[in-house]
Write a protein that holds these residues in place. Structure first.
Motif, PDB file in Angstrom:
ATOM      1  N   GLN A 194      46.532  44.670 112.104  1.00  0.00           N
ATOM      2  CA  GLN A 194      46.743  44.373 110.847  1.00  0.00           C
ATOM      3  C   GLN A 194      48.319  43.822 110.866  1.00  0.00           C
ATOM      4  O   GLN A 194      48.527  43.016 110.145  1.00  0.00           O
ATOM      5  CB  GLN A 194      46.793  45.579 109.740  1.00  0.00           C
ATOM      6  N   LEU A 195      49.254  44.428 111.688  1.00  0.00           N
ATOM      7  CA  LEU A 195      50.526  44.202 111.578  1.00  0.00           C
ATOM      8  C   LEU A 195      50.582  42.829 112.197  1.00  0.00           C
ATOM      9  O   LEU A 195      51.417  42.215 111.979  1.00  0.00           O
ATOM     10  CB  LEU A 195      51.249  45.168 112.503  1.00  0.00           C
ATOM     11  N   ASP A 196      49.737  42.584 113.422  1.00  0.00           N
ATOM     12  CA  ASP A 196      49.891  41.244 113.936  1.00  0.00           C
ATOM     13  C   ASP A 196      49.526  40.215 112.812  1.00  0.00           C
ATOM     14  O   ASP A 196      49.866  39.226 112.617  1.00  0.00           O
ATOM     15  CB  ASP A 196      48.884  41.356 115.078  1.00  0.00           C
ATOM     16  N   GLU A 197      48.399  40.478 112.003  1.00  0.00           N
ATOM     17  CA  GLU A 197      47.904  39.239 110.888  1.00  0.00           C
ATOM     18  C   GLU A 197      49.032  39.104 110.118  1.00  0.00           C
ATOM     19  O   GLU A 197      49.216  38.115 109.537  1.00  0.00           O
ATOM     20  CB  GLU A 197      46.574  39.880 110.348  1.00  0.00           C
ATOM     21  N   LEU A 198      49.524  40.400 109.716  1.00  0.00           N
ATOM     22  CA  LEU A 198      50.676  40.282 108.664  1.00  0.00           C
ATOM     23  C   LEU A 198      51.784  39.649 108.885  1.00  0.00           C
ATOM     24  O   LEU A 198      52.414  38.981 108.201  1.00  0.00           O
ATOM     25  CB  LEU A 198      51.123  41.817 108.122  1.00  0.00           C
ATOM     26  N   TYR A 199      52.174  39.812 110.408  1.00  0.00           N
ATOM     27  CA  TYR A 199      53.367  39.118 111.179  1.00  0.00           C
ATOM     28  C   TYR A 199      53.021  37.652 111.115  1.00  0.00           C
ATOM     29  O   TYR A 199      53.882  36.695 110.940  1.00  0.00           O
ATOM     30  CB  TYR A 199      53.689  39.577 112.350  1.00  0.00           C
ATOM     31  N   SER A 200      51.747  37.321 111.510  1.00  0.00           N
ATOM     32  CA  SER A 200      51.399  35.851 111.539  1.00  0.00           C
ATOM     33  C   SER A 200      51.470  35.236 110.190  1.00  0.00           C
ATOM     34  O   SER A 200      51.813  34.055 110.240  1.00  0.00           O
ATOM     35  CB  SER A 200      50.100  35.685 112.237  1.00  0.00           C
ATOM     36  N   LYS A 201      51.104  35.856 109.309  1.00  0.00           N
ATOM     37  CA  LYS A 201      51.313  35.490 107.658  1.00  0.00           C
ATOM     38  C   LYS A 201      52.617  35.322 107.124  1.00  0.00           C
ATOM     39  O   LYS A 201      53.235  34.376 106.521  1.00  0.00           O
ATOM     40  CB  LYS A 201      50.172  36.136 106.664  1.00  0.00           C
ATOM     41  N   LYS A 202      53.457  36.410 107.486  1.00  0.00           N
ATOM     42  CA  LYS A 202      54.849  36.297 106.860  1.00  0.00           C
ATOM     43  C   LYS A 202      56.056  36.550 107.839  1.00  0.00           C
ATOM     44  O   LYS A 202      56.943  36.860 107.380  1.00  0.00           O
ATOM     45  CB  LYS A 202      54.795  37.767 105.981  1.00  0.00           C
ATOM     46  N   GLY A 203      55.584  36.283 109.254  1.00  0.00           N
ATOM     47  CA  GLY A 203      56.719  36.276 110.065  1.00  0.00           C
ATOM     48  C   GLY A 203      57.835  35.389 109.884  1.00  0.00           C
ATOM     49  O   GLY A 203      58.889  35.855 109.671  1.00  0.00           O
TER      50      GLY A 203
END
Length: 103
Positions: A80-89
């Motif tokens: 989930q953190l990886d997905e969130l980072y890929s979206k909002k990084g």
């Protein structure tokens, strides 16, 4: 008079014999209790030693199940953190840079 003295002496002797017998019974009872305590303790430890292997495997299986749940949760959170980072990084990087530069 001698009969009375003899009776008193006989009664005293019998009382001493009874007292000695009771004392011997008490000592024997204490020894028996101590021996029974030792036997019960040995039986308890033997049962515990016999139960350890099965308890150990049960505890190990339960711990592994808990570990699998925790590992899955951590993997899900990491995903989930990886997905969130890929979206909002990129947005986060821009915000951090802007705050550091003072914009």
């Amino acid at each position: 008079m001698q009969d009375i003295v003899k009776q008193i002496i006989d009664m005293d002797r019998k009382a001493r014999e009874i007292t000695a017998a009771i004392e011997q019974d008490r000592v024997n009872s204490e020894k028996g209790i101590a021996q029974k305590r030792i036997e019960l303790r040995a039986q308890y430890f033997e049962k515990a030693r016999e139960a350890i292997p099965s308890t150990e495997s049960e505890e190990r299986a339960a711990a592994e199940k808990k570990w699998e749940v925790v590992a899955k949760r951590h993997a899900d959170l990491s995903r989930q953190l990886d997905e969130l980072y890929s979206k909002k990084g990129d947005e986060w990087v821009k915000n951090i840079v802007a705050q550091v530069i003072g914009e």
